[in-house]
Motif scaffolding. Structure first.
Motif, short mmCIF file in Angstrom:
data_model
loop_
_atom_site.label_atom_id
_atom_site.label_comp_id
_atom_site.label_asym_id
_atom_site.label_seq_id
_atom_site.Cartn_x
_atom_site.Cartn_y
_atom_site.Cartn_z
N ASP A 168 4.20 4.05 -1.57
CA ASP A 168 3.23 3.16 -0.91
C ASP A 168 3.82 1.77 -0.64
O ASP A 168 3.56 1.17 0.41
CB ASP A 168 1.98 3.00 -1.79
CG ASP A 168 1.05 4.21 -1.65
OD1 ASP A 168 1.49 5.22 -1.04
OD2 ASP A 168 -0.09 4.14 -2.15
N ALA A 169 4.60 1.26 -1.60
CA ALA A 169 5.15 -0.11 -1.45
C ALA A 169 6.03 -0.19 -0.19
O ALA A 169 6.00 -1.18 0.54
CB ALA A 169 5.94 -0.50 -2.69
N LEU A 173 -0.61 4.34 6.41
CA LEU A 173 -0.30 4.57 4.99
C LEU A 173 -0.36 6.06 4.64
O LEU A 173 0.56 6.63 4.04
CB LEU A 173 -1.28 3.77 4.12
CG LEU A 173 -1.12 3.93 2.61
CD1 LEU A 173 0.20 3.32 2.14
CD2 LEU A 173 -2.28 3.27 1.86
N ARG A 175 2.65 8.83 3.54
CA ARG A 175 2.68 9.58 2.26
C ARG A 175 3.11 11.03 2.47
O ARG A 175 3.68 11.64 1.58
CB ARG A 175 1.29 9.54 1.61
CG ARG A 175 0.98 8.20 0.97
CD ARG A 175 -0.42 8.23 0.38
NE ARG A 175 -0.78 6.92 -0.15
CZ ARG A 175 -2.03 6.53 -0.37
NH1 ARG A 175 -3.05 7.34 -0.09
NH2 ARG A 175 -2.28 5.33 -0.86
N ALA A 229 -4.65 0.61 9.64
CA ALA A 229 -3.58 0.46 8.63
C ALA A 229 -3.58 1.65 7.68
O ALA A 229 -2.51 2.16 7.30
CB ALA A 229 -3.76 -0.84 7.87
N GLU A 230 -4.77 2.13 7.31
CA GLU A 230 -4.84 3.28 6.39
C GLU A 230 -4.24 4.53 7.01
O GLU A 230 -3.61 5.34 6.33
CB GLU A 230 -6.31 3.54 5.99
CG GLU A 230 -6.86 2.53 5.00
CD GLU A 230 -8.38 2.59 4.87
OE1 GLU A 230 -8.91 1.93 3.97
OE2 GLU A 230 -9.04 3.25 5.70
N ILE A 266 5.86 1.87 2.46
CA ILE A 266 5.02 2.01 3.67
C ILE A 266 4.34 0.67 3.95
O ILE A 266 4.34 0.18 5.08
CB ILE A 266 3.95 3.12 3.51
CG1 ILE A 266 4.59 4.44 3.09
CG2 ILE A 266 3.20 3.31 4.83
CD1 ILE A 266 3.58 5.51 2.69
N ASN A 267 3.77 0.07 2.90
CA ASN A 267 3.04 -1.20 3.09
C ASN A 267 3.95 -2.29 3.63
O ASN A 267 3.50 -3.14 4.40
CB ASN A 267 2.38 -1.63 1.78
CG ASN A 267 1.10 -0.83 1.53
OD1 ASN A 267 0.36 -0.54 2.48
ND2 ASN A 267 0.87 -0.44 0.29
N SER A 268 5.23 -2.23 3.25
CA SER A 268 6.15 -3.25 3.76
C SER A 268 6.46 -2.99 5.25
O SER A 268 6.84 -3.90 5.98
CB SER A 268 7.44 -3.28 2.94
OG SER A 268 8.20 -2.11 3.22
N ARG A 269 6.29 -1.74 5.70
CA ARG A 269 6.58 -1.42 7.11
C ARG A 269 5.35 -1.64 8.01
O ARG A 269 5.49 -1.78 9.23
CB ARG A 269 7.01 0.05 7.24
CG ARG A 269 8.40 0.30 6.69
CD ARG A 269 8.79 1.78 6.80
NE ARG A 269 10.10 1.98 6.17
CZ ARG A 269 10.64 3.16 5.95
NH1 ARG A 269 10.00 4.25 6.30
NH2 ARG A 269 11.82 3.25 5.37
N ILE A 270 4.16 -1.62 7.41
CA ILE A 270 2.94 -1.62 8.23
C ILE A 270 2.86 -2.85 9.17
O ILE A 270 2.56 -2.68 10.36
CB ILE A 270 1.68 -1.46 7.34
CG1 ILE A 270 1.59 0.02 6.92
CG2 ILE A 270 0.41 -1.90 8.07
CD1 ILE A 270 0.43 0.35 6.00
N ASP A 324 -7.76 -3.51 10.14
CA ASP A 324 -8.86 -3.02 9.32
C ASP A 324 -9.97 -2.37 10.14
O ASP A 324 -11.08 -2.16 9.65
CB ASP A 324 -9.42 -4.18 8.47
CG ASP A 324 -8.33 -4.74 7.57
OD1 ASP A 324 -7.52 -3.95 7.05
OD2 ASP A 324 -8.26 -5.99 7.44
#
Ligand code: ADP
Length: 304
Positions: free
Chosen positions: A108-109, A98, A102, A94-95, A111-115, A129
């Protein structure tokens, strides 16, 4: 208006002209293949399209942007899957998504919604993880493909997306690419796998020595360039058989190693004849894109 329009693209390395007056028209929403033996100029062409190296001459218009002048702006709307996985081993699955997001300046918000959907696309939801170093080759490729989607690109460029993968992993990548095509994305890929190009590509070019030597839809190329059937004949005495019978039974024939490729319009009588030749084995199949590729580029090894 094509999504990529290339005219007279030319690149030299030293005295060698490795891309020689290339013209391409790639339509929005199609899957386009760039094929060719080693050293044909595929990677050099991709690098020029992405603005990573400068052409010596010619014009590139991609996503309505002149390249290399506006390459940076164009790249914001493109996803790239390089030949070698370059995931960051210090970070989790996941990182990696992210951090890559960037680079495009995406908050970030967002990207996090797309992950979650990117992980689902890659079949890696349960691995979010996990450290990259513990992933299989197939998982890394799927993650690299998902990572290329982080900026929701209109165009996805893939350099040999399935090289080094086992057949199962290759099929999963094909499934993913088909999903993207159905979503209306444009795909430009290079590949050495003719089956991959035949299954996925709407149109393609075969390059050799920096020039286009064939272009079109894979099925049309097969129909136009190759007899409909092939009988592959192999065995120790295949040379002698070819000398005596090749011209009589085959419209065209070629020998590679100890296999004779006999191209025919109707193989029925040939197969009946071969049943009597106990020292020869054979397999009959429809002609395919590999036959077209080998007709145009020859059967000699390319050790580049
Ligand atoms: P392909 O991707 O079709 O295998 P490439 O575009 O990588 O072909 O290479 C085309 C030709 O250009 C080859 O002969 C290769 O050796 C040469 N070439 C590629 N990159 C360089 C470079 N940076 N310097 C010199 N020659 C290069």
């Amino acid at each position: 208006m094509p999504i990529i329009k290339v005219r007279n693209l030319t690149k030299h390395y030293g005295n060698t002209e490795v891309v020689r007056g290339l013209d391409l028209d790639i339509k929005r929403g199609e899957c386009f293949g760039l094929l060719g033996p080693n050293g044909a100029g595929k990677t050099t062409t991709l690098k020029m399209l992405l603005g990573l190296i400068e052409p010596d001459a010619g014009e590139i218009l991609m996503l309505d942007q002149p390249i290399p002048l506006q390459a940076r702006q164009a790249r914001l709307r493109i996803g790239v899957v390089p030949q070698m996985d370059n995931l960051d081993p210090d970070f989790t699955v996941a990182e990696n998504l992210l951090i890559y997001g960037r680079y495009f300046g995406i908050p970030d918000a967002v990207i996090n919604s797309r992950i979650p959907s990117l992980l689902e696309f890659a079949g890696l939801t349960s691995k979010a993880d996990t450290k990259i170093t513990t992933l299989s080759g197939g998982m890394k490729r799927r993650l690299t493909l998902a990572r290329a989607l982080v900026n929701d690109p209109e165009l996805i460029v893939l350099d040999e997306p399935t090289t080094g993968l086992d057949p199962q992993a290759r099929h999963v990548i094909w499934q993913g690419l088909r999903r993207l095509i159905h979503q209306g994305k444009t795909i430009l890929l290079t590949t050495h796998f003719m089956e991959e190009a035949e299954r996925l590509c709407d149109n393609l070019v075969i390059l050799d020595h920096g020039k286009v030597i064939a272009t079109g839809n894979p099925r049309d190329l097969i129909a136009a360039e190759i007899e409909p059937g092939v009988v592959e004949i192999y065995g120790e005495r295949v040379d002698a058989w070819a000398e005596q019978n090749g011209a009589a039974w085959c419209t065209r024939h070629e020998i590679t190693g100890e296999t004779l490729f006999c191209y025919t319009h109707d193989g029925t009588a040939l197969i009946a004849h071969l049943r009597e030749q106990c020292e020869l084995r054979y397999v009959q199949r429809p002609s395919n894109l590999e036959d077209v590729f080998l007709k145009f580029t020859g059967r000699e090894l390319r050790d580049v």
